[in-house]
Scaffold this active site. Sequence first.
Site, PDB file in Angstrom:
ATOM      1  CD  GLU A   1      13.483   3.393   7.845  1.00 31.31           C
ATOM      2  OE1 GLU A   1      13.401   4.312   8.690  1.00 31.31           O
ATOM      3  OE2 GLU A   1      13.547   3.577   6.624  1.00 31.31           O
TER       4      GLU A   1
ATOM      5  CB  CYS B   1      14.037   7.441   7.190  1.00 29.00           C
ATOM      6  SG  CYS B   1      14.587   6.459   5.812  1.00 29.00           S
TER       7      CYS B   1
ATOM      8  N   GLY C   1       3.557   4.088  12.908  1.00 26.99           N
ATOM      9  CA  GLY C   1       4.173   2.793  13.253  1.00 26.99           C
ATOM     10  C   GLY C   1       3.508   2.177  14.475  1.00 26.99           C
TER      11      GLY C   1
ATOM     12  CD  GLU D   1      12.002  11.653  10.788  1.00 26.40           C
ATOM     13  OE1 GLU D   1      10.852  11.210  10.951  1.00 26.40           O
ATOM     14  OE2 GLU D   1      12.906  10.999  10.235  1.00 26.40           O
TER      15      GLU D   1
ATOM     16  N   GLY E   1       7.831   4.861   7.909  1.00 30.09           N
ATOM     17  CA  GLY E   1       7.099   6.118   8.040  1.00 30.09           C
ATOM     18  C   GLY E   1       7.251   6.668   9.437  1.00 30.09           C
ATOM     19  CB  SER E   2       5.270   9.174  11.249  1.00 27.82           C
ATOM     20  OG  SER E   2       3.991   8.578  11.212  1.00 27.82           O
TER      21      SER E   2
ATOM     22  CE  LYS F   1      -1.732   2.959   2.105  1.00 26.46           C
ATOM     23  NZ  LYS F   1      -1.567   4.414   1.805  1.00 26.46           N
TER      24      LYS F   1
HETATM   25  P1  NAI Z   1       2.779   8.375   7.791  1.00 23.26           P
HETATM   26  O1  NAI Z   1       3.742   7.584   8.564  1.00 23.26           O
HETATM   27  O2  NAI Z   1       1.430   8.594   8.399  1.00 23.26           O
HETATM   28  O3  NAI Z   1       2.552   7.714   6.339  1.00 23.26           O
HETATM   29  C1  NAI Z   1       3.325   6.673   5.813  1.00 23.26           C
HETATM   30  C2  NAI Z   1       2.434   5.598   5.235  1.00 23.26           C
HETATM   31  O4  NAI Z   1       1.550   5.087   6.242  1.00 23.26           O
HETATM   32  C3  NAI Z   1       1.522   6.038   4.088  1.00 23.26           C
HETATM   33  O5  NAI Z   1       1.429   4.988   3.139  1.00 23.26           O
HETATM   34  C4  NAI Z   1       0.180   6.202   4.776  1.00 23.26           C
HETATM   35  O6  NAI Z   1      -0.898   6.021   3.869  1.00 23.26           O
HETATM   36  C5  NAI Z   1       0.220   5.080   5.774  1.00 23.26           C
HETATM   37  N1  NAI Z   1      -0.672   5.218   6.927  1.00 23.26           N
HETATM   38  C6  NAI Z   1      -1.047   6.363   7.567  1.00 23.26           C
HETATM   39  N2  NAI Z   1      -1.857   6.085   8.603  1.00 23.26           N
HETATM   40  C7  NAI Z   1      -2.014   4.744   8.633  1.00 23.26           C
HETATM   41  C8  NAI Z   1      -2.722   3.831   9.488  1.00 23.26           C
HETATM   42  N3  NAI Z   1      -3.445   4.273  10.527  1.00 23.26           N
HETATM   43  N4  NAI Z   1      -2.637   2.504   9.246  1.00 23.26           N
HETATM   44  C9  NAI Z   1      -1.887   2.056   8.218  1.00 23.26           C
HETATM   45  N5  NAI Z   1      -1.218   2.851   7.367  1.00 23.26           N
HETATM   46  C10 NAI Z   1      -1.275   4.185   7.579  1.00 23.26           C
HETATM   47  O7  NAI Z   1       3.479   9.750   7.481  1.00 23.26           O
HETATM   48  P2  NAI Z   1       2.885  11.137   6.955  1.00 23.26           P
HETATM   49  O8  NAI Z   1       1.655  11.495   7.705  1.00 23.26           O
HETATM   50  O9  NAI Z   1       2.792  11.095   5.501  1.00 23.26           O
HETATM   51  O10 NAI Z   1       4.059  12.121   7.384  1.00 23.26           O
HETATM   52  C11 NAI Z   1       4.141  12.615   8.715  1.00 23.26           C
HETATM   53  C12 NAI Z   1       5.536  12.555   9.237  1.00 23.26           C
HETATM   54  O11 NAI Z   1       6.020  11.227   9.234  1.00 23.26           O
HETATM   55  C13 NAI Z   1       6.569  13.291   8.410  1.00 23.26           C
HETATM   56  O12 NAI Z   1       6.590  14.629   8.738  1.00 23.26           O
HETATM   57  C14 NAI Z   1       7.844  12.599   8.799  1.00 23.26           C
HETATM   58  O13 NAI Z   1       8.354  13.136   9.977  1.00 23.26           O
HETATM   59  C15 NAI Z   1       7.418  11.190   9.066  1.00 23.26           C
HETATM   60  N6  NAI Z   1       7.751  10.295   7.932  1.00 23.26           N
HETATM   61  C16 NAI Z   1       8.885   9.569   8.017  1.00 23.26           C
HETATM   62  C17 NAI Z   1       9.268   8.746   6.974  1.00 23.26           C
HETATM   63  C18 NAI Z   1      10.513   7.967   7.035  1.00 23.26           C
HETATM   64  O14 NAI Z   1      11.007   7.517   6.029  1.00 23.26           O
HETATM   65  N7  NAI Z   1      11.068   7.779   8.198  1.00 23.26           N
HETATM   66  C19 NAI Z   1       8.477   8.655   5.736  1.00 23.26           C
HETATM   67  C20 NAI Z   1       7.275   9.433   5.769  1.00 23.26           C
HETATM   68  C21 NAI Z   1       6.941  10.230   6.830  1.00 23.26           C
END
Ligand code: NAI
Length: 492
Positions: free
Chosen positions: A261, A295, A244, A394, A239-240, A186
């Site tokens: 991660e 990240c 996570g 972050e 992701g965040s 996804k």
């Molecule tokens: P997010 O962690 O919410 O999104 C990443 C993925 O998770 C996307 O595919 C999203 O559709 C999915 N997702 C969101 N909520 C979910 C849930 N409840 N259950 C399952 N999947 C879900 O990150 P977002 O909101 O796009 O960005 C927010 C912050 O996260 C950023 O400002 C950054 O600090 C951090 N982030 C860190 C990343 C990394 O590589 N470490 C990558 C993306 C975001």
Amino acid sequence: MGSSHLSSSVAEGRAFMQVIDGKSLDSLSGNRVEVVCPSDGRVFASFPASGEADVDSAVQAARRAFNDGPWSRMPAVERGRLITRLGQLVAENAEELAALESRDTGKPVRQGKADVAATMRYFEFYGGAADKVHGDTIPFLEGYTALTLREPHGVVGSIIPWNYPLQILARVAGAALAMGNTLVAKPAEDASLTAIRMAELALEAGFPPGTFNVVTGYGSEAGAALAAHPMVDYITFTGSPATGTAIQQAAALNNRGVTMELGGKSPQIVFADADIDAALPVLVSAIIQNGGQTCSAGSRVLIQRPVYDRVAAALAKRFSEISAGPHYADLDLGALINPRQRSRVEGFVHDAEEKGTPVLARGRVDADAPAAGFYHAPVLFGPVDAASMLAQEEVFGPVLCLFPFEDEAEAISLANGTEYGLVAGIWTRDGARQHRLAKRVRAGQVFVNGYGAGGGIELPFGGFRKSGHGREKGFEALLGMSTTKTVVFNHG
Ligand code: NAI
Ligand code: MG
């Protein structure tokens, strides 16, 4: 010029479909997500906004492909060949994929191309590795032979972020498929196009239906449904930390394993004896790459007092020369992914300024950048209070923090002084100190006299503490994407 033109016109008006069970499908509801280009804020395409029922059909397809399909019985070498073939198709479509990735995420075309190259490397590496993972025989009791088999988990559910969609999908898919799992991925609502294209290329490569599924939609709908699905055997997420946690809670209700991660606050430590000229460009690129939306971004620079002023001044000079602009202009960095991410970065910057944190330099947004794009100029702060929000959390944007330190002990305590532990860089010519710090700094990867923000597909990668758990990349990911089955023969 050609690739710059392609990156501003690619996929214009295209209604993308997701790939479930070997078929290109819309969402069952017919709902769609509009694709916005971060460089100009304009909608240029759309893809399905899936919900629970779509996710369920993808998971069921992956289950069938795992249980009954040719996939689970295919020799490892054949699986490897399909993965290698997918890598070749990525290479054949490199221009289009790079343009698509850039337009979808706002990253400079150069970065899009680097991402495609890494994607090919993942498939090359895991295609070649598929038939090279094997178990052990174990000395046991007289009259017995004991051995281990490496077994796939089954159906792997993978939730992918928007910062490096191609690369991160390739690193998960390469390892998961090499070990004989089937996959439901996804991608993020902010960047799903290249994941869709990769699933289409997987079909072209000849992966059996149901083996490589990509379901698109919002995290709260499609993502949450995938994380909670009882027929998913293992979950990977990048992701965040907050998301996570939500995914781990959903997985815990089914008692499923996870790889997480979750980002970082990665330090680079510059000692007075370092080759500072060699360090400077790396200190800059480790935070500017992908607009800091990495990240493993090197978001903190710790500098030993005797060289603090010199390093700070040199970084300030470089920062003031950096410019952000549209992906097709291929400047130092692009726009941030969406308005929410830009507000988040602005929030950190305003808070730090209000608290009196000195701004050493600001980069600029190019005058030709479309006004509706989501740009944020790079900012260099220093010295930063190590207890502040800016020092601890972050930012995920082009914001670099400097911290002076006296000695090795203070450097280690600052380096380890956040909840995160993903990557670290150590700059010193002192060999003994290199070894001491490599051991004492808590990070999944430590670079000495260098820094690899996201690089090195051969290198195991993952976090300590809030940065997550489990390891991806390299050979070790193959172990994470499989588990041990012990078989004991009693032959008397
Ligand atoms: P997010 O962690 O919410 O999104 C990443 C993925 O998770 C996307 O595919 C999203 O559709 C999915 N997702 C969101 N909520 C979910 C849930 N409840 N259950 C399952 N999947 C879900 O990150 P977002 O909101 O796009 O960005 C927010 C912050 O996260 C950023 O400002 C950054 O600090 C951090 N982030 C860190 C990343 C990394 O590589 N470490 C990558 C993306 C975001
Ligand atoms: Mg996008």
